[in-house]
Design a protein around this motif. Structure first.
Motif, PDB file in Angstrom:
ATOM      1  N   GLU A   1      59.423  75.056  29.984  1.00 20.36           N
ATOM      2  CA  GLU A   1      58.512  76.136  30.374  1.00 20.36           C
ATOM      3  C   GLU A   1      58.936  77.458  29.726  1.00 20.36           C
ATOM      4  OE1 GLU A   1      55.713  78.619  31.853  1.00 20.36           O
ATOM      5  OE2 GLU A   1      55.628  76.433  31.933  1.00 20.36           O
ATOM      6  N   GLU A   2      60.241  77.771  29.786  1.00 17.46           N
ATOM      7  CA  GLU A   2      60.721  79.046  29.236  1.00 17.46           C
ATOM      8  C   GLU A   2      60.563  79.125  27.720  1.00 17.46           C
ATOM      9  OE1 GLU A   2      64.315  79.854  32.490  1.00 17.46           O
ATOM     10  OE2 GLU A   2      64.805  79.671  30.367  1.00 17.46           O
ATOM     11  N   GLU A   3      60.881  78.041  27.027  1.00 20.39           N
ATOM     12  CA  GLU A   3      60.913  78.101  25.565  1.00 20.39           C
ATOM     13  C   GLU A   3      59.596  77.745  24.898  1.00 20.39           C
ATOM     14  OE1 GLU A   3      64.212  76.698  23.409  1.00 20.39           O
ATOM     15  OE2 GLU A   3      65.669  77.289  24.928  1.00 20.39           O
TER      16      GLU A   3
ATOM     17  N   ASN B   1      49.812  74.377  26.070  1.00 21.03           N
ATOM     18  CA  ASN B   1      49.833  74.620  24.626  1.00 21.03           C
ATOM     19  C   ASN B   1      51.207  75.130  24.225  1.00 21.03           C
ATOM     20  OD1 ASN B   1      47.056  73.993  24.171  1.00 21.03           O
ATOM     21  ND2 ASN B   1      46.542  75.948  25.128  1.00 21.03           N
ATOM     22  N   ILE B   2      51.761  74.523  23.194  1.00 18.86           N
ATOM     23  CA  ILE B   2      53.102  74.887  22.726  1.00 18.86           C
ATOM     24  C   ILE B   2      53.070  76.296  22.129  1.00 18.86           C
ATOM     25  CG2 ILE B   2      54.895  74.357  21.046  1.00 18.86           C
ATOM     26  CD1 ILE B   2      53.960  71.383  21.296  1.00 18.86           C
ATOM     27  N   ARG B   3      53.930  77.154  22.678  1.00 18.58           N
ATOM     28  CA  ARG B   3      54.096  78.503  22.142  1.00 18.58           C
ATOM     29  C   ARG B   3      55.591  78.808  22.076  1.00 18.58           C
ATOM     30  NH1 ARG B   3      50.096  79.898  26.033  1.00 18.58           N
ATOM     31  NH2 ARG B   3      51.591  81.138  27.176  1.00 18.58           N
ATOM     32  N   ALA B   4      56.052  79.234  20.928  1.00 17.03           N
ATOM     33  CA  ALA B   4      57.469  79.588  20.767  1.00 17.03           C
ATOM     34  C   ALA B   4      57.742  80.891  21.519  1.00 17.03           C
ATOM     35  CB  ALA B   4      57.819  79.737  19.296  1.00 17.03           C
ATOM     36  N   GLN B   5      58.593  80.822  22.543  1.00 16.53           N
ATOM     37  CA  GLN B   5      58.917  82.000  23.337  1.00 16.53           C
ATOM     38  C   GLN B   5      60.266  82.605  22.932  1.00 16.53           C
ATOM     39  OE1 GLN B   5      55.700  82.225  24.467  1.00 16.53           O
ATOM     40  NE2 GLN B   5      56.613  83.171  26.248  1.00 16.53           N
ATOM     41  N   GLU B   6      61.182  81.769  22.444  1.00 18.28           N
ATOM     42  CA  GLU B   6      62.521  82.260  22.113  1.00 18.28           C
ATOM     43  C   GLU B   6      62.851  82.070  20.645  1.00 18.28           C
ATOM     44  OE1 GLU B   6      65.520  80.868  24.825  1.00 18.28           O
ATOM     45  OE2 GLU B   6      64.295  81.316  26.575  1.00 18.28           O
TER      46      GLU B   6
ATOM     47  N   ALA C   1      66.344  73.422  14.183  1.00 17.92           N
ATOM     48  CA  ALA C   1      66.995  72.564  15.176  1.00 17.92           C
ATOM     49  C   ALA C   1      65.967  71.969  16.130  1.00 17.92           C
ATOM     50  CB  ALA C   1      68.010  73.386  15.974  1.00 17.92           C
ATOM     51  N   ILE C   2      66.410  70.959  16.850  1.00 23.57           N
ATOM     52  CA  ILE C   2      65.661  70.460  17.996  1.00 23.57           C
ATOM     53  C   ILE C   2      65.844  71.496  19.105  1.00 23.57           C
ATOM     54  CG2 ILE C   2      65.592  68.666  19.767  1.00 23.57           C
ATOM     55  CD1 ILE C   2      66.601  66.713  17.551  1.00 23.57           C
ATOM     56  N   PRO C   3      64.757  71.956  19.732  1.00 23.54           N
ATOM     57  CA  PRO C   3      64.920  72.968  20.788  1.00 23.54           C
ATOM     58  C   PRO C   3      65.851  72.468  21.904  1.00 23.54           C
ATOM     59  CG  PRO C   3      62.606  72.686  20.218  1.00 23.54           C
ATOM     60  CD  PRO C   3      63.362  71.591  19.517  1.00 23.54           C
ATOM     61  N   ALA C   4      66.641  73.401  22.441  1.00 25.43           N
ATOM     62  CA  ALA C   4      67.599  73.059  23.491  1.00 25.43           C
ATOM     63  C   ALA C   4      67.902  74.304  24.309  1.00 25.43           C
ATOM     64  CB  ALA C   4      68.886  72.502  22.885  1.00 25.43           C
ATOM     65  N   GLY C   5      68.462  74.083  25.494  1.00 28.10           N
ATOM     66  CA  GLY C   5      68.864  75.193  26.335  1.00 28.10           C
ATOM     67  C   GLY C   5      69.975  74.786  27.277  1.00 28.10           C
ATOM     68  N   HIS C   6      70.743  75.754  27.713  1.00 28.43           N
ATOM     69  CA  HIS C   6      71.870  75.503  28.609  1.00 28.43           C
ATOM     70  C   HIS C   6      71.416  75.085  30.006  1.00 28.43           C
ATOM     71  CE1 HIS C   6      74.056  77.761  25.497  1.00 28.43           C
ATOM     72  NE2 HIS C   6      75.138  77.167  25.964  1.00 28.43           N
TER      73      HIS C   6
ATOM     74  N   VAL D   1      70.349  70.735  27.615  1.00 31.28           N
ATOM     75  CA  VAL D   1      69.310  69.731  27.437  1.00 31.28           C
ATOM     76  C   VAL D   1      68.619  70.047  26.120  1.00 31.28           C
ATOM     77  CG1 VAL D   1      68.907  69.108  29.842  1.00 31.28           C
ATOM     78  CG2 VAL D   1      67.716  71.078  28.887  1.00 31.28           C
ATOM     79  N   ALA D   2      68.351  69.002  25.355  1.00 33.66           N
ATOM     80  CA  ALA D   2      67.617  69.143  24.097  1.00 33.66           C
ATOM     81  C   ALA D   2      66.351  68.324  24.222  1.00 33.66           C
ATOM     82  CB  ALA D   2      68.476  68.651  22.925  1.00 33.66           C
ATOM     83  N   PHE D   3      65.243  68.877  23.746  1.00 28.95           N
ATOM     84  CA  PHE D   3      63.969  68.197  23.955  1.00 28.95           C
ATOM     85  C   PHE D   3      63.301  67.898  22.625  1.00 28.95           C
ATOM     86  CE2 PHE D   3      64.600  72.240  25.977  1.00 28.95           C
ATOM     87  CZ  PHE D   3      63.829  73.173  25.287  1.00 28.95           C
ATOM     88  N   MET D   4      63.121  66.591  22.408  1.00 27.50           N
ATOM     89  CA  MET D   4      62.461  66.092  21.206  1.00 27.50           C
ATOM     90  C   MET D   4      61.012  65.786  21.556  1.00 27.50           C
ATOM     91  SD  MET D   4      65.343  63.457  19.691  1.00 27.50           S
ATOM     92  CE  MET D   4      64.191  62.801  18.503  1.00 27.50           C
ATOM     93  N   LEU D   5      60.111  66.679  21.201  1.00 28.02           N
ATOM     94  CA  LEU D   5      58.688  66.401  21.364  1.00 28.02           C
ATOM     95  C   LEU D   5      58.265  65.561  20.172  1.00 28.02           C
ATOM     96  CD1 LEU D   5      59.117  68.918  23.221  1.00 28.02           C
ATOM     97  CD2 LEU D   5      56.707  69.387  22.826  1.00 28.02           C
ATOM     98  N   VAL D   6      57.699  64.398  20.452  1.00 27.39           N
ATOM     99  CA  VAL D   6      57.346  63.453  19.400  1.00 27.39           C
ATOM    100  C   VAL D   6      55.857  63.146  19.495  1.00 27.39           C
ATOM    101  CG1 VAL D   6      57.758  61.143  18.471  1.00 27.39           C
ATOM    102  CG2 VAL D   6      59.660  62.450  19.428  1.00 27.39           C
TER     103      VAL D   6
END
Length: 136
Positions: free
Chosen positions: A57-59, A94-99, A36-41, A9-14
């Protein structure tokens, strides 16, 4: 012999004609350091929706309030990935980069993404945004 397809899944926050992008960690096996657009398996037994909620939630430590499916595109890397793109227009937290090493906002019309699938997904969003956007 057919190559195994890894679904993601890839998530485009706009927000205000901008899209959230990540600079992938240099430690990642796939596309290290790429913007990249954030994504995960998607994990075994998960639906796309379940994977989307878990990965957000994880990313990014957020939960989507409004989102919709945009398109699916193949992203060939060291493995063949099929990215299911979702657009998120509002979220909780709040958006926080986890990975990723970093997340940043970029204009949709000038997003410096590395992969062709991400380029096409952004173009598809721009093409269809007035038709598809779910208003809160």
């Amino acid at each position: 012999m057919a190559m195994e397809i890894h679904e993601c899944v890839a998530f485009m926050l706009v927000n205000n004609e901008q899209v959230l992008l990540e600079q992938r960690s240099l430690l990642k096996t796939i596309d290290p350091g790429a913007i990249a657009i954030p994504a995960g398996h998607i994990e075994a037994g998960e639906t796309q929706g379940q994977a989307l909620l878990r990965e957000l939630e994880e990313e990014l430590t957020i939960a989507p309030l409004h989102y919709y499916y945009l398109c699916s595109l193949y992203h060939p890397t060291q493995e063949l990935e099929l990215h299911h793109y979702y657009v998120i227009t509002t979220w909780h937290g709040n958006i926080r980069a986890q990975e990723a090493d970093e997340v940043m906002w970029h204009a949709l019309t000038d997003a410096p993404v590395a992969g062709m699938a991400d380029i096409l997904a952004i173009q598809e969003y721009i093409r269809l945004k007035d038709t598809l956007t779910i208003k809160p």
